[in-house]
Design a protein around this motif. Structure first.
Motif, PDB file in Angstrom:
ATOM      1  N   MET A  92      13.596  53.208  -6.030  1.00  0.00           N
ATOM      2  CA  MET A  92      13.195  53.258  -7.421  1.00  0.00           C
ATOM      3  C   MET A  92      14.384  53.657  -8.273  1.00  0.00           C
ATOM      4  O   MET A  92      15.203  54.454  -7.884  1.00  0.00           O
ATOM      5  N   SER A  93      14.381  53.147  -9.423  1.00  0.00           N
ATOM      6  CA  SER A  93      15.505  53.449 -10.296  1.00  0.00           C
ATOM      7  C   SER A  93      15.188  54.693 -11.131  1.00  0.00           C
ATOM      8  O   SER A  93      14.046  55.124 -11.256  1.00  0.00           O
ATOM      9  N   LEU A  94      16.210  55.227 -11.702  1.00  0.00           N
ATOM     10  CA  LEU A  94      16.097  56.408 -12.549  1.00  0.00           C
ATOM     11  C   LEU A  94      15.286  56.103 -13.804  1.00  0.00           C
ATOM     12  O   LEU A  94      14.540  56.960 -14.301  1.00  0.00           O
ATOM     13  N   MET A  95      15.368  54.898 -14.315  1.00  0.00           N
ATOM     14  CA  MET A  95      14.622  54.511 -15.511  1.00  0.00           C
ATOM     15  C   MET A  95      13.122  54.499 -15.244  1.00  0.00           C
ATOM     16  O   MET A  95      12.323  54.764 -16.129  1.00  0.00           O
ATOM     17  N   THR A  96      12.726  54.211 -14.016  1.00  0.00           N
ATOM     18  CA  THR A  96      11.310  54.212 -13.665  1.00  0.00           C
ATOM     19  C   THR A  96      10.777  55.641 -13.590  1.00  0.00           C
ATOM     20  O   THR A  96       9.648  55.921 -13.986  1.00  0.00           O
ATOM     21  N   LEU A  97      11.562  56.561 -13.097  1.00  0.00           N
ATOM     22  CA  LEU A  97      11.137  57.949 -12.932  1.00  0.00           C
ATOM     23  C   LEU A  97      11.274  58.773 -14.207  1.00  0.00           C
ATOM     24  O   LEU A  97      10.641  59.821 -14.328  1.00  0.00           O
ATOM     25  N   LEU A  98      12.068  58.340 -15.148  1.00  0.00           N
ATOM     26  CA  LEU A  98      12.336  59.113 -16.363  1.00  0.00           C
ATOM     27  C   LEU A  98      11.073  59.468 -17.153  1.00  0.00           C
ATOM     28  O   LEU A  98      10.902  60.625 -17.539  1.00  0.00           O
ATOM     29  N   PRO A  99      10.137  58.560 -17.390  1.00  0.00           N
ATOM     30  CA  PRO A  99       8.925  58.947 -18.122  1.00  0.00           C
ATOM     31  C   PRO A  99       8.123  60.038 -17.403  1.00  0.00           C
ATOM     32  O   PRO A  99       7.570  60.931 -18.040  1.00  0.00           O
ATOM     33  N   PHE A 100       8.062  59.969 -16.078  1.00  0.00           N
ATOM     34  CA  PHE A 100       7.323  60.981 -15.330  1.00  0.00           C
ATOM     35  C   PHE A 100       8.016  62.339 -15.407  1.00  0.00           C
ATOM     36  O   PHE A 100       7.348  63.377 -15.509  1.00  0.00           O
ATOM     37  N   ILE A 101       9.316  62.352 -15.389  1.00  0.00           N
ATOM     38  CA  ILE A 101      10.072  63.599 -15.491  1.00  0.00           C
ATOM     39  C   ILE A 101       9.853  64.238 -16.865  1.00  0.00           C
ATOM     40  O   ILE A 101       9.628  65.438 -16.976  1.00  0.00           O
TER      41      ILE A 101
END
Length: 161
Positions: A1-10
């Motif tokens: 997974m890319s960082l852009m995918t995880l950013l909203p969850f973070i």
């Protein structure tokens, strides 16, 4: 997974952490404020009622809401513990001498509905007459009267004459 995918969850988890921390801080402040209560302290409930603390229990507080009238409330229902000067100013009006610019509001509406006082310096013959918009002449026979419809029907149905 890319960082852009995880950013909203973070970002969402971080926001939830800050909101939880803020809520806990407010709860601690409210608990500290309630710990300041002692018998004789003036308080305001979350419903906006002002009262004096009489007794303090584990989860409840007995408030004197009027002289000789006591009510039992949950401690969580206390919205603010007031200083003596503020409580006396709000409840008893003590200390309001500086606020003389505020208008005086009557306790009842009688002053709003009373007839104006007659000017006693004028003669009774010179008193102005009140015009209520009534005409002195009687209505003529062929003119419809006030509540009667022009077409002569009283039930409101439309129809041909």
């Amino acid at each position: 997974m890319s960082l852009m995918t995880l950013l909203p969850f973070i970002v969402l988890i971080g926001a939830m952490f800050l909101m939880t921390r803020s809520a806990k801080k407010k709860q601690q402040q409210a608990a500290h404020m309630r710990d300041q209560m002692t018998p004789g302290t003036g308080v305001r409930t979350i419903g906006g009622m002002y009262a004096t603390v009489k007794e303090i229990g584990d989860d409840t507080v007995t408030l004197e809401v009027a002289p000789g009238v006591h009510a039992i409330y949950a401690k969580n229902a206390i919205g603010a513990v007031l200083e003596d000067a503020e409580y006396n100013r709000i409840v008893h009006g003590i200390g309001d001498e500086a606020e003389t610019d505020t208008p005086v509001v009557p306790d009842d509406a009688s002053s709003l509905t009373e007839a104006p006082k007659a000017d006693l310096t004028k003669d009774a013959d010179e008193a102005p007459k009140l015009d209520l918009g009534k005409k002195d002449e009687a209505p003529e026979a062929d003119e419809p009267k006030g509540d009667e419809p022009k077409d002569g029907k009283s039930d409101g149905e439309a129809g041909a004459k």
